[in-house]
Design an enzyme around this catalytic site. Structure first.
Site, short mmCIF file in Angstrom:
data_model
loop_
_atom_site.label_atom_id
_atom_site.label_comp_id
_atom_site.label_asym_id
_atom_site.label_seq_id
_atom_site.Cartn_x
_atom_site.Cartn_y
_atom_site.Cartn_z
N LYS A 118 -6.89 91.11 -4.17
CA LYS A 118 -6.29 89.90 -3.60
C LYS A 118 -4.78 90.03 -3.42
O LYS A 118 -4.22 89.52 -2.47
CB LYS A 118 -6.62 88.67 -4.46
N LYS A 201 -18.75 92.18 -0.06
CA LYS A 201 -19.48 91.02 -0.60
C LYS A 201 -19.27 89.80 0.30
O LYS A 201 -18.22 89.67 0.92
CB LYS A 201 -19.03 90.81 -2.05
N LYS A 204 -15.86 83.62 0.58
CA LYS A 204 -15.24 82.47 1.26
C LYS A 204 -14.06 82.90 2.09
O LYS A 204 -13.74 82.29 3.11
CB LYS A 204 -14.67 81.50 0.22
N1 AQP Z 1 -21.36 87.37 -2.66
C1 AQP Z 1 -21.72 86.89 -3.84
N2 AQP Z 1 -22.93 87.22 -4.36
C2 AQP Z 1 -23.32 86.73 -5.57
N3 AQP Z 1 -22.56 85.91 -6.31
C3 AQP Z 1 -21.35 85.56 -5.82
N4 AQP Z 1 -20.38 84.77 -6.30
C4 AQP Z 1 -19.35 84.74 -5.41
N5 AQP Z 1 -19.64 85.49 -4.36
C5 AQP Z 1 -20.88 86.03 -4.58
C6 AQP Z 1 -20.46 84.07 -7.57
O1 AQP Z 1 -20.17 82.71 -7.34
C7 AQP Z 1 -19.51 82.19 -8.49
C8 AQP Z 1 -18.23 81.52 -8.05
O2 AQP Z 1 -17.26 82.47 -7.80
P1 AQP Z 1 -15.79 82.09 -7.47
O3 AQP Z 1 -15.45 80.70 -7.70
O4 AQP Z 1 -14.89 83.10 -8.09
O5 AQP Z 1 -15.91 82.27 -6.00
P2 AQP Z 1 -15.21 83.33 -5.31
O6 AQP Z 1 -15.36 84.67 -5.96
O7 AQP Z 1 -13.87 82.77 -5.10
O8 AQP Z 1 -16.06 83.33 -4.07
P3 AQP Z 1 -15.63 84.17 -2.99
O9 AQP Z 1 -16.38 83.75 -1.84
O10 AQP Z 1 -15.69 85.60 -3.37
O11 AQP Z 1 -14.11 83.72 -2.83
P4 AQP Z 1 -12.92 84.60 -2.46
O12 AQP Z 1 -13.24 85.07 -1.09
O13 AQP Z 1 -11.77 83.66 -2.52
O14 AQP Z 1 -12.86 85.71 -3.47
C9 AQP Z 1 -19.28 83.36 -9.45
O15 AQP Z 1 -20.29 83.35 -10.43
C10 AQP Z 1 -19.41 84.54 -8.56
O16 AQP Z 1 -19.85 85.69 -9.26
#
Ligand code: AQP
Length: 338
Positions: A118, A201, A204
């Site tokens: 990030k 992966k 968001k």
């Molecule tokens: N692609 C994924 N597959 C399985 N589990 C996932 N999680 C996130 N992406 C996947 C799980 O969702 C929960 C919330 O995670 P978070 O709040 O940390 O969400 P995140 O990681 O911010 O989601 P993103 O989409 O990956 O956001 P960005 O793009 O901002 O990094 C956790 O249990 C996570 O494992």
């Protein structure tokens, strides 16, 4: 020290930093709902303090937090069975995080993959909060003495760090106070991949909306995104080994299995030999049938945000009955005059 001395308790959190997607649903929300009736006290958190480690528009953050709460409930988390909170209403999370900032080492934090991904090459311009994020995450978990944390695979490293922080605190102060929490990473969809690139992966923050299925997508959008999902030209195999080196095919089969509560082996026994032209419409139909009711319920709940706020306020009161004594005891151990 072993964690067997601690009463089983589950904690997990999700950032209110944008639309929930299928990865969040299968990797987290669905599994929370499936685990809810196992008789273990569970706390689920909208981690708004984590969200602001990167810029959030204040009005959007409020909306996303309420929408996330609606997402939890629509996915089957019952506020009468589990404690639902937003992190900032339970100040002990941030208070314990400060103690952990003084326990965790700079070197540990610098090795976190999420920080490297990030912050990227522009680490000088990243917020201090983004760097310290895993210490707050450790505090989120350990302020409840949580023994189990269901998460997707991307969070494994942060959970290992949480154990390191607990172990160092216990060692430094000569106590057996914090449990060595177990990550629970299981099921067919612990890492849902982008629909456009099977090596990334689903996330968001991916600039391509076509890479993910959002919980707010309508049936046509879901079907279109699955139809356009990247695949190869071969038919689906009948055995798991046949998915080796086919990340996009494996991803779609994993999604099908997780949505349909099947194993990958069971899915392949049914669909082996099918071309994607047949499999993709079946997957789209399944996704719409499982996610449509959640989307509808989220919109219904979002029509009454006062009720959502009431649920979160009640959750915070329940949570603080657990967190206040644990923080008090932590301060005593550390030597704060109270
Ligand atoms: N692609 C994924 N597959 C399985 N589990 C996932 N999680 C996130 N992406 C996947 C799980 O969702 C929960 C919330 O995670 P978070 O709040 O940390 O969400 P995140 O990681 O911010 O989601 P993103 O989409 O990956 O956001 P960005 O793009 O901002 O990094 C956790 O249990 C996570 O494992």
């Amino acid at each position: 020290m072993t964690d067997t001395t601690f009463t089983p308790r589950v904690f997990s959190g999700i950032q209110p930093s944008g639309d929930l997607h299928l990865g969040n649903y299968l990797g987290a929300l669905k599994r929370f709902a499936d685990a809810q009736d196992k008789g273990v006290q569970s706390i689920y958190c909208m981690v708004d303090l984590h969200a602001i480690t990167v810029w959030q528009d204040p009005a959007d953050l409020k909306k996303s937090t309420r929408e996330l709460c609606a997402g939890f409930i629509a996915s089957g988390i019952d506020p009468n069975k589990s404690i639902l909170i937003n992190q900032s209403q339970v100040p002990e999370h941030a208070q314990l995080a400060w103690i952990f900032n003084c326990v965790a080492r700079m070197g540990w934090m610098g090795r976190m993959t999420q920080w490297k991904d990030k912050a990227g090459k522009n680490a000088e311009a990243a917020s201090l909060g983004l760097f310290a994020y895993p210490a707050l995450m450790a505090a989120d978990i350990l302020i409840y003495h949580a023994t189990h944390v269901p998460v997707g695979e991307d969070q494994k490293q942060h959970l290992e760090l949480t154990r390191d922080i607990a172990a160092k605190f216990n060692h430094d102060y000569g106590v057996d106070f914090f449990p060595l929490t177990e990550p629970v990473i299981e099921g067919a969809a612990t890492r849902v991949m982008s629909l456009r690139d099977g090596s990334k992966k689903m996330s968001k923050s991916d600039p391509s909306d076509a890479s993910r299925i959002n919980l707010t997508d309508d049936a046509d959008t879901i079907a279109k995104k699955i139809r356009k999902a990247k695949t190869d030209a071969d038919a689906l195999p009948s055995e798991v080994d046949g998915l080796k080196d086919r990340p996009e095919a494996r991803n779609l089969v994993n999604i099908f299995a997780a949505l349909n509560d099947q194993t990958v082996e069971q899915v392949l026994a049914d669909v082996g030999g099918q071309q994607f032209g047949t499999f993709k419409p079946a997957l789209a139909e399944l996704a719409v049938s499982k996610m449509g009711p959640i989307t509808q319920e989220m919109s219904r709940l979002m029509a009454d945000t006062a009720e959502i706020d009431r649920i979160l306020a009640h959750g915070a009161t329940q949570a603080r009955e657990i967190t206040a004594p644990i923080l008090k005891k932590t301060y005593e151990i550390v030597g704060m005059v109270g």
